[in-house]
Enzyme design. Structure first.
Site, PDB file in Angstrom:
ATOM      1  N   ASP A  26       0.837  -1.219   0.000  1.00 50.76           N
ATOM      2  CA  ASP A  26       0.000   0.000   0.000  1.00 50.76           C
ATOM      3  C   ASP A  26       0.865   1.259   0.000  1.00 50.76           C
ATOM      4  O   ASP A  26       0.358   2.367   0.079  1.00 50.76           O
ATOM      5  CB  ASP A  26      -0.953  -0.001   1.205  1.00 50.76           C
ATOM      6  CG  ASP A  26      -0.212   0.116   2.541  1.00 50.76           C
ATOM      7  OD1 ASP A  26      -0.886   0.194   3.585  1.00 50.76           O
ATOM      8  OD2 ASP A  26       1.039   0.133   2.533  1.00 50.76           O
ATOM      9  N   ASP A  30       5.082  -0.823   7.390  1.00 51.94           N
ATOM     10  CA  ASP A  30       4.217  -1.451   8.389  1.00 51.94           C
ATOM     11  C   ASP A  30       5.008  -2.436   9.258  1.00 51.94           C
ATOM     12  O   ASP A  30       6.206  -2.672   9.022  1.00 51.94           O
ATOM     13  CB  ASP A  30       3.059  -2.170   7.690  1.00 51.94           C
ATOM     14  CG  ASP A  30       3.547  -3.055   6.538  1.00 51.94           C
ATOM     15  OD1 ASP A  30       3.033  -2.903   5.415  1.00 51.94           O
ATOM     16  OD2 ASP A  30       4.487  -3.839   6.766  1.00 51.94           O
ATOM     17  N   ASP A  99       6.820   5.020  21.526  1.00 56.04           N
ATOM     18  CA  ASP A  99       6.710   6.479  21.582  1.00 56.04           C
ATOM     19  C   ASP A  99       5.476   6.819  22.418  1.00 56.04           C
ATOM     20  O   ASP A  99       4.381   6.309  22.148  1.00 56.04           O
ATOM     21  CB  ASP A  99       6.553   7.039  20.158  1.00 56.04           C
ATOM     22  CG  ASP A  99       7.195   8.403  20.007  1.00 56.04           C
ATOM     23  OD1 ASP A  99       7.949   8.611  19.036  1.00 56.04           O
ATOM     24  OD2 ASP A  99       6.948   9.261  20.891  1.00 56.04           O
ATOM     25  N   ASP A 207       7.225  12.017  24.069  1.00 55.74           N
ATOM     26  CA  ASP A 207       7.076  13.118  23.126  1.00 55.74           C
ATOM     27  C   ASP A 207       6.813  14.444  23.845  1.00 55.74           C
ATOM     28  O   ASP A 207       5.891  14.528  24.659  1.00 55.74           O
ATOM     29  CB  ASP A 207       5.878  12.788  22.216  1.00 55.74           C
ATOM     30  CG  ASP A 207       5.749  13.730  21.055  1.00 55.74           C
ATOM     31  OD1 ASP A 207       6.630  13.735  20.198  1.00 55.74           O
ATOM     32  OD2 ASP A 207       4.767  14.487  21.017  1.00 55.74           O
ATOM     33  N   GLU A 268      11.732  13.670  25.282  1.00 58.20           N
ATOM     34  CA  GLU A 268      12.024  14.657  24.251  1.00 58.20           C
ATOM     35  C   GLU A 268      11.687  16.006  24.858  1.00 58.20           C
ATOM     36  O   GLU A 268      10.524  16.256  25.197  1.00 58.20           O
ATOM     37  CB  GLU A 268      11.195  14.432  22.989  1.00 58.20           C
ATOM     38  CG  GLU A 268      11.593  15.403  21.888  1.00 58.20           C
ATOM     39  CD  GLU A 268      10.490  15.712  20.898  1.00 58.20           C
ATOM     40  OE1 GLU A 268       9.308  15.599  21.250  1.00 58.20           O
ATOM     41  OE2 GLU A 268      10.820  16.058  19.755  1.00 58.20           O
ATOM     42  N   HIS A 341      13.227  11.789  13.035  1.00 60.06           N
ATOM     43  CA  HIS A 341      12.206  12.009  12.009  1.00 60.06           C
ATOM     44  C   HIS A 341      11.813  13.481  11.879  1.00 60.06           C
ATOM     45  O   HIS A 341      11.008  13.841  11.009  1.00 60.06           O
ATOM     46  CB  HIS A 341      10.980  11.154  12.336  1.00 60.06           C
ATOM     47  CG  HIS A 341      10.375  11.542  13.637  1.00 60.06           C
ATOM     48  ND1 HIS A 341      11.000  11.335  14.856  1.00 60.06           N
ATOM     49  CD2 HIS A 341       9.228  12.185  13.921  1.00 60.06           C
ATOM     50  CE1 HIS A 341      10.248  11.822  15.811  1.00 60.06           C
ATOM     51  NE2 HIS A 341       9.176  12.351  15.280  1.00 60.06           N
ATOM     52  N   ASP A 342      12.364  14.317  12.788  1.00 60.64           N
ATOM     53  CA  ASP A 342      12.053  15.754  12.733  1.00 60.64           C
ATOM     54  C   ASP A 342      13.225  16.577  12.198  1.00 60.64           C
ATOM     55  O   ASP A 342      13.084  17.801  12.056  1.00 60.64           O
ATOM     56  CB  ASP A 342      11.754  16.294  14.151  1.00 60.64           C
ATOM     57  CG  ASP A 342      10.473  15.743  14.727  1.00 60.64           C
ATOM     58  OD1 ASP A 342      10.377  15.695  15.969  1.00 60.64           O
ATOM     59  OD2 ASP A 342       9.583  15.354  13.948  1.00 60.64           O
TER      60      ASP A 342
HETATM   61  O1  TEU Z   1       8.352  16.971  18.136  1.00 63.87           O
HETATM   62  C1  TEU Z   1       8.201  18.204  18.825  1.00 63.87           C
HETATM   63  C2  TEU Z   1       9.160  19.143  18.296  1.00 63.87           C
HETATM   64  O2  TEU Z   1       9.869  19.769  19.045  1.00 63.87           O
HETATM   65  C3  TEU Z   1       9.314  19.259  16.824  1.00 63.87           C
HETATM   66  O3  TEU Z   1       8.056  19.033  16.217  1.00 63.87           O
HETATM   67  C4  TEU Z   1       9.745  20.676  16.538  1.00 63.87           C
HETATM   68  O4  TEU Z   1       9.314  21.502  17.572  1.00 63.87           O
HETATM   69  C5  TEU Z   1       9.055  21.177  15.321  1.00 63.87           C
HETATM   70  O5  TEU Z   1       9.472  20.378  14.265  1.00 63.87           O
HETATM   71  C6  TEU Z   1       9.409  22.651  15.146  1.00 63.87           C
HETATM   72  O6  TEU Z   1      10.559  22.760  14.348  1.00 63.87           O
HETATM   73  C7  TEU Z   1       7.515  15.924  18.590  1.00 63.87           C
HETATM   74  C8  TEU Z   1       7.559  14.845  17.530  1.00 63.87           C
HETATM   75  O7  TEU Z   1       8.903  14.362  17.411  1.00 63.87           O
HETATM   76  C9  TEU Z   1       7.070  15.463  16.240  1.00 63.87           C
HETATM   77  O8  TEU Z   1       7.197  14.546  15.154  1.00 63.87           O
HETATM   78  C10 TEU Z   1       5.614  15.850  16.429  1.00 63.87           C
HETATM   79  O9  TEU Z   1       5.173  16.536  15.274  1.00 63.87           O
HETATM   80  C11 TEU Z   1       5.439  16.770  17.644  1.00 63.87           C
HETATM   81  O10 TEU Z   1       6.177  16.371  18.781  1.00 63.87           O
HETATM   82  C12 TEU Z   1       3.986  16.782  18.074  1.00 63.87           C
HETATM   83  O11 TEU Z   1       3.660  15.501  18.590  1.00 63.87           O
END
Ligand code: TEU
Length: 571
Positions: A26, A30, A99, A207, A268, A341-342
């Site tokens: 898809d 997963d 998470d 998170d 985090e 991932h951010d």
């Molecule tokens: O990330 C929080 C966070 O600090 C980042 O989203 C950052 O603040 C943002 O990209 C601004 O540049 C956590 C997770 O890792 C993120 O993937 C989520 O989007 C967010 O919290 C909300 O749950």
């Protein structure tokens, strides 16, 4: 730590499931896809896997908007699939960390659906509801009860016509903030956490856990942020709030008491300082084991933040990392990362993802993994995967990037060309392109249409090719992980910068508990020199390098080639 906790010698691998491996065609990764790739994790030698959210979710923020904490979203599979993945990883001695997203839920969570249904619903106070500001037309800009802005652009308050009030969402409007002041909320969350521990998982990545305590007046009022503009700022009033440590200690008591050993609790904590880090991770305080700082990830941010990246000043990076090393040396512990991932891919951000991709990726890995702390490897980082280099706004999927682009265009702040450039440098989607397993269609990630573009460089940057090449980024990560498992000095030795003012070389020593180590990384594409410290350079042993032949070493004078990394051990 006496004896040192197990995670002082562990390496954690982060899986962002939707981009890891698709098993049913898809186009979205997963859990059964994870089963197909466990041999890769075993070959790498990691000790823990942290899964980004796989819970039931509308996927507004790719699963960080949860509508059922006790079920797996069908796009990832079923609870039975998850049990199978956990068992398969445990069989191979790999722990599993989930998470934990409890600053907010999805607006489709039953708790919020009840809460929004009426002002006197028993769950109304499970979230943050406030009437429009006095005398302001409901729903008009500025009518929100505070000037707080969302991390995803625009106001942090959404007007709910049905009850004529606003609800708070620090992230997307589909991610309403839970009210942690309400003990019913905390009890429900602790119940859910215990339910997951009872299913055999080994801990949580929490998170934005330092946003859960908001500064509230005795009358329940929330104060404006201090930033400028219509939606100024929320960081001043939502980072490390007054009851944060109380809540974390309560969580520790209610959830982890008596079952603490063997678990990993990592927070985090955007906006946390080293002093906060000590409070979070001092074992005597019974809160968390370690936290992700953001300080080193903001050094290349211009005034526009992540979409306004500037060249990195290596001295600032060294000073920040050294401050966290020193600050948590005698109490607490560091989580070490470049990627997640951010964040954009580190080889594109701090290295050279062109001619010197392999050298700079392995140099960056060496410098990070030789620090004192627990290193985190983000999926694809061990392959030297690069930023996406998308050239169309329609290539993007991340709500943060899409909303930033919409706002920037609406206010005419950036031309489309500037926007494409800003997103190409700073978007979280840079980390979310599918893992590149082989040179075949969709890099072996899916037999279907991938949810996001596959990086064309997968024809040369892929796990299959790297497993076959002893000099690859993959094998360098494997050696770094093995070195941490084998060398007590890597795990626990003191850290000291060498030549802190050197603008292009990141050099430091690790000492105590065994033969000292000297580490140097050339953060430039030019040859550099540095003086070996902490040992007799002429007699030192080359433990690890990222060039085929040894570096130039004349006595204590070490010559580094472009992006070269060197680890020396005292004779
Ligand atoms: O990330 C929080 C966070 O600090 C980042 O989203 C950052 O603040 C943002 O990209 C601004 O540049 C956590 C997770 O890792 C993120 O993937 C989520 O989007 C967010 O919290 C909300 O749950």
């Amino acid at each position: 730590n006496d004896p040192p906790a197990w995670w002082t010698g562990a390496v954690v691998y982060q899986i962002y499931p939707r981009s890891f491996q698709d098993s049913d065609g898809d186009g979205v990764g997963d859990l059964r896809g994870v089963l197909q790739r466990i041999d890769h994790l075993v070959a790498l030698g990691v000790d823990v896997v942290w899964f980004s959210p796989i819970y039931r979710s509308p996927q507004d923020d790719n699963g960080y908007d949860i509508s059922d904490y006790r079920d797996v979203d069908p796009i990832f599979g079923t609870l039975a699939d998850l049990d199978e993945v956990v068992a398969a990883l445990h069989e191979r001695g790999i722990k599993v960390v989930m998470d934990l997203v409890v600053n907010h839920t999805s607006d489709e969570h039953p708790w919020f659906i009840e809460s929004r249904s009426s002002k006197d619903n028993p769950k109304r106070d499970w979230y943050w509801w406030r009437p429009p500001r006095e005398g302001m037309e409901p729903g008009s800009p500025g009518a929100e009860s505070t000037n707080w802005g969302s991390y995803f652009s625009g106001p942090a308050w959404e007007f709910d016509r049905a009850t004529g009030e606003y609800y708070l969402h620090l992230f997307s409007r589909k991610q309403p903030d839970l009210n942690w002041e309400n003990p019913e909320v905390r009890t429900a969350i602790y119940d859910m956490m215990r339910w997951w521990l009872d299913r055999g998982i080994d801990g949580f990545r929490m998170d934005v856990i330092n946003l859960i305590s908001k500064t509230v007046g005795d009358d329940g009022s929330l104060a404006d942020g201090v930033g400028d503009g219509l939606y100024g700022d929320n960081r001043a009033h939502t980072v490390n709030g007054p009851r944060l440590h109380e809540f974390l200690h309560e969580m520790h008591r209610e959830v982890f008491e008596g079952r603490r050993d063997g678990l990993l609790l990592v927070g985090e904590t955007p906006g946390a300082t080293v002093e906060d880090g000590r409070l979070f991770t001092d074992p005597a305080r019974e809160e968390l084991d370690m936290v992700f700082t953001f300080e080193h990830m903001h050094l290349d941010h211009g005034p526009g933040g992540r979409f306004d990246l500037r060249p990195l000043d290596l001295r600032a990076l060294k000073a920040t990392m050294a401050r966290w090393q020193a600050g948590l040396f005698d109490a607490g512990w560091n989580a070490l990362y470049w990627c997640n991932h951010d964040q954009p891919r580190i080889v594109s951000r701090f290295g050279d993802d062109g001619a010197y991709r392999r050298e700079s990726a392995t140099m960056l890995a060496t410098v990070l993994h030789l620090h004192r702390g627990t290193p985190y490897v983000y999926q694809g980082e061990e392959l030297g995967m690069t930023d996406a280099h998308f050239d169309e706004l329609t290539d993007y999927r991340d709500i943060e990037s899409i909303r930033f682009a919409a706002e920037a265009r609406a206010h005419g702040r950036l031309t489309d060309e500037q926007l494409v450039e800003a997103l190409a440098a700073g978007s979280r989607d840079n980390a979310r392109t599918p893992v590149q397993w082989d040179a075949g269609p969709s890099a072996g990630f899916t037999s279907g249409e991938p949810w996001i573009g596959v990086n064309p460089n997968h024809v040369s940057v892929n796990a299959e090719a790297e497993r076959a090449d002893p000099a690859s980024v993959f094998h360098h990560y494997r050696r770094l992980i093995r070195l941490r498992h084998e060398d007590r000095v890597v795990r626990l030795g003191d850290f000291a910068l060498v030549e802190p003012e050197h603008p292009h070389v990141y050099a430091f020593t690790r000492s105590g508990g065994g033969p000292s180590l000297f580490v140097a990384g050339n953060f430039s594409g030019e040859p550099q020199q540095v003086t070996v410290a902490g040992m007799n350079g002429a007699r030192a042993e080359l433990v690890l390098g990222n060039y085929a032949d040894p570096p130039g070493l004349e006595g204590a004078a070490l010559s580094l080639r472009p992006w070269e990394a060197v680890v020396l051990r005292a004779a």
